[in-house]
Design an enzyme around this catalytic site. Structure first.
Site, PDB file in Angstrom:
ATOM      1  N   ASN A   1       1.050   3.831  -3.148  1.00  0.00           N
ATOM      2  CA  ASN A   1       0.715   5.252  -2.971  1.00  0.00           C
ATOM      3  C   ASN A   1       1.826   6.151  -3.487  1.00  0.00           C
ATOM      4  OD1 ASN A   1      -1.778   4.768  -1.844  1.00  0.00           O
ATOM      5  ND2 ASN A   1      -1.208   5.375   0.231  1.00  0.00           N
TER       6      ASN A   1
ATOM      7  N   ARG B   1      -9.539   3.113  -7.414  1.00  0.00           N
ATOM      8  CA  ARG B   1      -8.812   3.023  -6.148  1.00  0.00           C
ATOM      9  C   ARG B   1      -9.827   3.046  -5.024  1.00  0.00           C
ATOM     10  NH1 ARG B   1      -4.920   0.658  -7.669  1.00  0.00           N
ATOM     11  NH2 ARG B   1      -4.027   0.933  -5.628  1.00  0.00           N
TER      12      ARG B   1
ATOM     13  N   GLU C   1       0.832  -1.213   0.000  1.00  0.00           N
ATOM     14  CA  GLU C   1       0.000   0.000   0.000  1.00  0.00           C
ATOM     15  C   GLU C   1       0.864   1.260   0.000  1.00  0.00           C
ATOM     16  OE1 GLU C   1      -3.185   0.232  -0.481  1.00  0.00           O
ATOM     17  OE2 GLU C   1      -3.632  -1.903  -0.340  1.00  0.00           O
TER      18      GLU C   1
END
Length: 181
Positions: free
Chosen positions: A67, A138, A63
């Site tokens: 990002n 997303r 994650e």
């Protein structure tokens, strides 16, 4: 005659006192997200983490790196809508993702850093279900997953300068094997 006494060694205690570090940098492209997950998993392997610990850590790293790639550098190739084919090695903007890990006293410290666009409103970005890339489907759960799977999460970001995600996880160091804790 010289008598040699065998000193007992508790592998769990030895692992908890261990200190080790690693750092790497890689291009901000989507196929490096899986590379980062595997690198961190290999780094903590000597501590014999549980399957759950390993899964949690790999998810949090995934994650954070995703990002940095998508939001920090806006390199969305490889992260297209379901069924859409996009090359995973393409860049829209040049950039590097920096991954640093340290194990100290049974605690894993992870930093994922980018030198990208930064986050304008960090408080808003930390809200579950908030995303600036809805067109990429997303979920807006990246920070929520990092927070849920790690023991501590800290995010530092400056617009136009980048973002650092710091995470910590206390490892049980295979306690289930040794019957401890």
């Amino acid at each position: 005659m010289i008598e040699i006494k065998k000193q007992e060694c508790d592998p769990l205690q030895e692992a908890k006192g261990m200190k080790n570090e690693m750092a790497m940098e890689f291009d901000a492209v989507s196929n490096n997200e899986s590379f980062a997950r595997v690198a961190v998993a290999a780094f903590i392997a000597p501590l014999n983490p549980t399957v759950e610990e390993l899964s949690d850590i790999k998810t949090a790293v995934s994650e954070a790196v995703t990002n940095a790639i998508i939001h920090g550098y806006e390199n969305v190739y490889g992260y297209g809508r379901h069924g859409e084919v996009r090359p995973v090695y393409c860049k829209i903007k040049e950039g590097k993702v920096y991954l640093r890990c340290r194990i100290e006293n049974g605690i894993l410290h992870i930093e994922v850093e980018d030198k990208g666009v930064g986050i304008e409103n960090l408080e808003k970005a930390m809200e579950p279900l908030y995303t600036t890339k809805p067109e990429l489907e997303r979920s807006g759960m990246g920070f929520a997953f990092m927070e849920a799977f790690m023991d501590d999460l800290e995010v530092e970001s400056t617009p136009l300068q980048g973002t650092i995600v710091r995470m910590q996880k206390k490892l049980e160091c295979g306690a289930w094997i040794y019957g401890g804790e």
